[in-house]
Design a protein around this motif. Structure first.
Motif, PDB file in Angstrom:
ATOM      1  N   ARG A   1      -7.173  -7.277  -2.426  1.00  0.00           N
ATOM      2  CA  ARG A   1      -6.277  -6.193  -2.015  1.00  0.00           C
ATOM      3  C   ARG A   1      -7.004  -4.853  -1.891  1.00  0.00           C
ATOM      4  NH1 ARG A   1      -1.778  -8.498  -6.119  1.00  0.00           N
ATOM      5  NH2 ARG A   1      -0.918 -10.092  -4.750  1.00  0.00           N
ATOM      6  N   ILE A   2      -8.192  -4.749  -2.503  1.00  0.00           N
ATOM      7  CA  ILE A   2      -9.021  -3.553  -2.293  1.00  0.00           C
ATOM      8  C   ILE A   2      -9.420  -3.480  -0.834  1.00  0.00           C
ATOM      9  CG2 ILE A   2     -11.254  -2.469  -2.819  1.00  0.00           C
ATOM     10  CD1 ILE A   2     -11.067  -3.718  -5.606  1.00  0.00           C
ATOM     11  N   HIS A   3      -9.761  -4.634  -0.265  1.00  0.00           N
ATOM     12  CA  HIS A   3     -10.191  -4.684   1.137  1.00  0.00           C
ATOM     13  C   HIS A   3      -9.009  -4.593   2.102  1.00  0.00           C
ATOM     14  CE1 HIS A   3     -14.201  -5.631  -0.248  1.00  0.00           C
ATOM     15  NE2 HIS A   3     -13.770  -6.705  -0.887  1.00  0.00           N
ATOM     16  N   THR A   4      -7.896  -5.243   1.749  1.00  0.00           N
ATOM     17  CA  THR A   4      -6.737  -5.257   2.648  1.00  0.00           C
ATOM     18  C   THR A   4      -5.857  -4.022   2.489  1.00  0.00           C
ATOM     19  OG1 THR A   4      -5.335  -6.436   1.053  1.00  0.00           O
ATOM     20  CG2 THR A   4      -6.687  -7.768   2.545  1.00  0.00           C
ATOM     21  N   GLY A   5      -5.966  -3.343   1.320  1.00  0.00           N
ATOM     22  CA  GLY A   5      -5.112  -2.186   1.056  1.00  0.00           C
ATOM     23  C   GLY A   5      -3.693  -2.562   0.666  1.00  0.00           C
ATOM     24  N   GLU A   6      -3.430  -3.853   0.488  1.00  0.00           N
ATOM     25  CA  GLU A   6      -2.077  -4.318   0.161  1.00  0.00           C
ATOM     26  C   GLU A   6      -1.662  -3.865  -1.242  1.00  0.00           C
ATOM     27  OE1 GLU A   6       0.382  -8.544  -0.391  1.00  0.00           O
ATOM     28  OE2 GLU A   6      -1.802  -8.521  -0.149  1.00  0.00           O
ATOM     29  N   LYS A   7      -0.472  -3.294  -1.344  1.00  0.00           N
ATOM     30  CA  LYS A   7       0.103  -2.882  -2.635  1.00  0.00           C
ATOM     31  C   LYS A   7       1.575  -3.319  -2.659  1.00  0.00           C
ATOM     32  CE  LYS A   7      -2.950   1.041  -3.565  1.00  0.00           C
ATOM     33  NZ  LYS A   7      -3.016   2.487  -3.911  1.00  0.00           N
ATOM     34  N   PRO A   8       1.812  -4.586  -2.996  1.00  0.00           N
ATOM     35  CA  PRO A   8       3.172  -5.132  -2.878  1.00  0.00           C
ATOM     36  C   PRO A   8       4.133  -4.750  -3.997  1.00  0.00           C
ATOM     37  CG  PRO A   8       1.674  -6.827  -3.655  1.00  0.00           C
ATOM     38  CD  PRO A   8       0.843  -5.614  -3.391  1.00  0.00           C
ATOM     39  N   PHE A   9       3.641  -4.122  -5.062  1.00  0.00           N
ATOM     40  CA  PHE A   9       4.490  -3.843  -6.219  1.00  0.00           C
ATOM     41  C   PHE A   9       4.810  -2.335  -6.296  1.00  0.00           C
ATOM     42  CE2 PHE A   9       1.696  -7.450  -7.104  1.00  0.00           C
ATOM     43  CZ  PHE A   9       2.644  -8.440  -7.314  1.00  0.00           C
ATOM     44  N   GLU A  10       6.108  -2.006  -6.217  1.00  0.00           N
ATOM     45  CA  GLU A  10       6.532  -0.602  -6.148  1.00  0.00           C
ATOM     46  C   GLU A  10       7.348  -0.191  -7.375  1.00  0.00           C
ATOM     47  OE1 GLU A  10       9.214   2.401  -3.314  1.00  0.00           O
ATOM     48  OE2 GLU A  10       8.833   0.332  -2.710  1.00  0.00           O
ATOM     49  N   CYS A  11       7.043   0.990  -7.907  1.00  0.00           N
ATOM     50  CA  CYS A  11       7.819   1.561  -9.010  1.00  0.00           C
ATOM     51  C   CYS A  11       9.124   2.130  -8.454  1.00  0.00           C
ATOM     52  CB  CYS A  11       7.007   2.662  -9.698  1.00  0.00           C
ATOM     53  SG  CYS A  11       7.946   3.623 -10.916  1.00  0.00           S
ATOM     54  N   HIS A  12      10.251   1.715  -9.007  1.00  0.00           N
ATOM     55  CA  HIS A  12      11.543   2.157  -8.483  1.00  0.00           C
ATOM     56  C   HIS A  12      11.900   3.578  -8.926  1.00  0.00           C
ATOM     57  CE1 HIS A  12      12.631   0.711 -12.517  1.00  0.00           C
ATOM     58  NE2 HIS A  12      13.646   1.535 -12.441  1.00  0.00           N
ATOM     59  N   ILE A  13      11.067   4.140  -9.831  1.00  0.00           N
ATOM     60  CA  ILE A  13      11.346   5.506 -10.308  1.00  0.00           C
ATOM     61  C   ILE A  13      10.602   6.547  -9.469  1.00  0.00           C
ATOM     62  CG2 ILE A  13      11.129   7.096 -12.278  1.00  0.00           C
ATOM     63  CD1 ILE A  13      11.443   4.662 -14.114  1.00  0.00           C
ATOM     64  N   CYS A  14       9.273   6.388  -9.338  1.00  0.00           N
ATOM     65  CA  CYS A  14       8.488   7.393  -8.606  1.00  0.00           C
ATOM     66  C   CYS A  14       7.921   6.856  -7.295  1.00  0.00           C
ATOM     67  CB  CYS A  14       7.347   7.921  -9.478  1.00  0.00           C
ATOM     68  SG  CYS A  14       6.077   6.682  -9.868  1.00  0.00           S
ATOM     69  N   GLU A  15       8.212   5.579  -6.963  1.00  0.00           N
ATOM     70  CA  GLU A  15       7.812   4.924  -5.718  1.00  0.00           C
ATOM     71  C   GLU A  15       6.293   4.764  -5.578  1.00  0.00           C
ATOM     72  OE1 GLU A  15       9.713   6.829  -2.440  1.00  0.00           O
ATOM     73  OE2 GLU A  15      11.732   6.338  -3.141  1.00  0.00           O
ATOM     74  N   ASP A  16       5.558   4.923  -6.687  1.00  0.00           N
ATOM     75  CA  ASP A  16       4.133   4.604  -6.676  1.00  0.00           C
ATOM     76  C   ASP A  16       3.987   3.101  -6.432  1.00  0.00           C
ATOM     77  OD1 ASP A  16       1.589   5.507  -6.750  1.00  0.00           O
ATOM     78  OD2 ASP A  16       1.566   6.101  -8.849  1.00  0.00           O
ATOM     79  N   ARG A  17       2.953   2.721  -5.685  1.00  0.00           N
ATOM     80  CA  ARG A  17       2.748   1.306  -5.361  1.00  0.00           C
ATOM     81  C   ARG A  17       1.468   0.794  -6.003  1.00  0.00           C
ATOM     82  NH1 ARG A  17       6.465  -0.309  -1.519  1.00  0.00           N
ATOM     83  NH2 ARG A  17       5.396  -2.317  -1.450  1.00  0.00           N
ATOM     84  N   PHE A  18       1.444  -0.515  -6.294  1.00  0.00           N
ATOM     85  CA  PHE A  18       0.321  -1.115  -6.999  1.00  0.00           C
ATOM     86  C   PHE A  18      -0.064  -2.447  -6.373  1.00  0.00           C
ATOM     87  CE2 PHE A  18       2.685   1.624  -9.778  1.00  0.00           C
ATOM     88  CZ  PHE A  18       1.705   2.374 -10.407  1.00  0.00           C
ATOM     89  N   SER A  19      -1.322  -2.780  -6.514  1.00  0.00           N
ATOM     90  CA  SER A  19      -1.819  -4.047  -5.968  1.00  0.00           C
ATOM     91  C   SER A  19      -1.566  -5.206  -6.923  1.00  0.00           C
ATOM     92  CB  SER A  19      -3.320  -3.944  -5.670  1.00  0.00           C
ATOM     93  OG  SER A  19      -4.038  -3.583  -6.838  1.00  0.00           O
ATOM     94  N   ARG A  20      -1.257  -4.921  -8.196  1.00  0.00           N
ATOM     95  CA  ARG A  20      -1.022  -5.970  -9.195  1.00  0.00           C
ATOM     96  C   ARG A  20       0.294  -5.733  -9.924  1.00  0.00           C
ATOM     97  NH1 ARG A  20      -6.792  -6.673 -12.334  1.00  0.00           N
ATOM     98  NH2 ARG A  20      -8.163  -6.108 -10.612  1.00  0.00           N
ATOM     99  N   SER A  21       0.963  -6.819 -10.265  1.00  0.00           N
ATOM    100  CA  SER A  21       2.215  -6.705 -11.022  1.00  0.00           C
ATOM    101  C   SER A  21       1.946  -6.143 -12.415  1.00  0.00           C
ATOM    102  CB  SER A  21       2.891  -8.074 -11.131  1.00  0.00           C
ATOM    103  OG  SER A  21       2.059  -9.000 -11.800  1.00  0.00           O
ATOM    104  N   GLY A  22       0.797  -6.528 -13.011  1.00  0.00           N
ATOM    105  CA  GLY A  22       0.457  -6.018 -14.333  1.00  0.00           C
ATOM    106  C   GLY A  22       0.264  -4.520 -14.339  1.00  0.00           C
ATOM    107  N   SER A  23      -0.316  -3.983 -13.266  1.00  0.00           N
ATOM    108  CA  SER A  23      -0.514  -2.534 -13.155  1.00  0.00           C
ATOM    109  C   SER A  23       0.834  -1.820 -13.077  1.00  0.00           C
ATOM    110  CB  SER A  23      -1.347  -2.207 -11.917  1.00  0.00           C
ATOM    111  OG  SER A  23      -2.620  -2.798 -11.998  1.00  0.00           O
TER     112      SER A  23
END
Length: 340
Positions: free
Chosen positions: A196-218
């Protein structure tokens, strides 16, 4: 109707078998009977062969060797499955989403994601699971059982898979390779997250501040920033942590255990990630690049913080004066002004 030489039928699930003894062994799946017991850890098994294979955990015997990477296995089936890492073979396909798998068991577990089936229930807390192995592992939360021991550092683990991954810390084995940058990983999940570093994919979104993450753990760790939840407590100094991994790493401060050493300056670290980040001091490597201004960084956290310069995002808020900041360290420094 049965065909060929399968003349014996299971009365519970109607499955056919070629021999009476095979059907009797199969019936133990339905009855739960496990007549073969390990004398060392008391784990029980349906078949004597399963017990024999299990005993190699305690004896350390691994007679089957990979001719490519020299890794050894306790059973031939494990070696055959391992070879698919090198060949890339994935013969099992999901008919719903067309994803391919290297093992039939992985496909069967994956299918339950589509069906939502969770037939295995914990009798203590009623939590349900899609596989018996997950239930068995879950039960160790209630029992505290850790039957799998590392023969190098004597750490104990509740899962065999966790032990296998742990052993790679000692051996340095990294069988999973990124096809783009040739970076290598000890776990397939780490390779998948790395891509996901190469693809830029960040499928996991925080519903409070809308920050996105590449990992569910993050995302889970990030959410604790909003909730301030710290449920894991050190029994020695009472310091609390938001996740168990941080507590385990923290405990090395008290035990003095440092597993990872830099080959250049001999500095030691309690985490493999810390050593990897440290190595960039020597190599000058900056693999994380801003897509807007092309500035490069040695670790992903610095890039995430930097991006907020362009987006204007300020997710960290002072509870006293409501001033917002781009990173937690700036907020901490600011908060000290109120404490004076």
């Amino acid at each position: 109707m049965h065909t060929g030489d399968k003349a014996v039928q299971c009365e519970v699930c109607d499955k056919w078998f070629s021999r009476q003894v095979a059907m009797k062994i199969h019936l133990r799946i339905h009855t739960g009977e496990k007549p073969y017991k390990c004398d060392i850890c008391d784990e029980r098994f349906i078949q004597s062969g399963s017990l024999k294979t299990h005993m190699t955990i305690h004896t350390g015997e691994k007679p089957f060797k990979c001719d490519i990477c020299d890794k050894r296995f306790s059973e031939n089936g494990s070696l055959k499955r391992h070879m698919r890492i090198h060949t890339g073979e994935k013969p099992f396909k999901c008919d719903i989403c067309d994803e391919w798998f290297s093992e039939r068991g992985s496909l069967k577990r994956h299918m339950k994601m589509h069906t939502g089936e969770k037939p295995f229930k914990c009798d203590i807390c009623d939590k349900r699971f899609s596989q018996s192995g997950s239930l068995k592992t879950h039960m160790t939360i209630h029992t505290g059982e850790k039957p799998f021991k590392c023969h190098i550092c004597d750490d104990w683990f509740s899962r065999r898979g966790t032990l296998n991954r742990h052993v790679r810390i000692h051996t340095g084995e990294k069988p999973f390779k990124c096809e783009i940058c040739d970076d290598r990983f000890s776990r397939s999940g780490s390779q998948k997250n790395h891509m996901r570093i190469h693809t830029g994919e960040k499928p996991f979104e925080c519903h409070i501040c809308e920050d996105r993450f590449s990992r569910s753990g993050s995302l889970k760790r990030h959410m604790r920033m909003h909730t301030e939840e710290k449920t894991f407590k050190c029994d020695i100094c009472d310091k609390c942590f938001s996740h168990n991994g941080s507590l385990k790493t923290h405990m090395r401060i008290h035990t003095g255990k440092t597993l990872f050493k830099c080959d250049i300056c001999d500095k030691c670290f309690s985490q493999s990630g810390s050593l990897k980040t440290h190595m960039r001091i020597h190599t000058g490597e900056k693999p994380f690049k801003c897509d807007i201004c092309d500035e490069q960084f040695s670790h992903s956290g610095s890039l995430t913080t930097h991006i907020r310069i362009h987006t204007g995002e300020r997710p960290y808020k002072c509870e006293v004066c409501d001033v917002r900041f781009t990173n937690s360290s700036t907020l901490k420094k600011h908060s000290r002004l109120h404490a004076i």
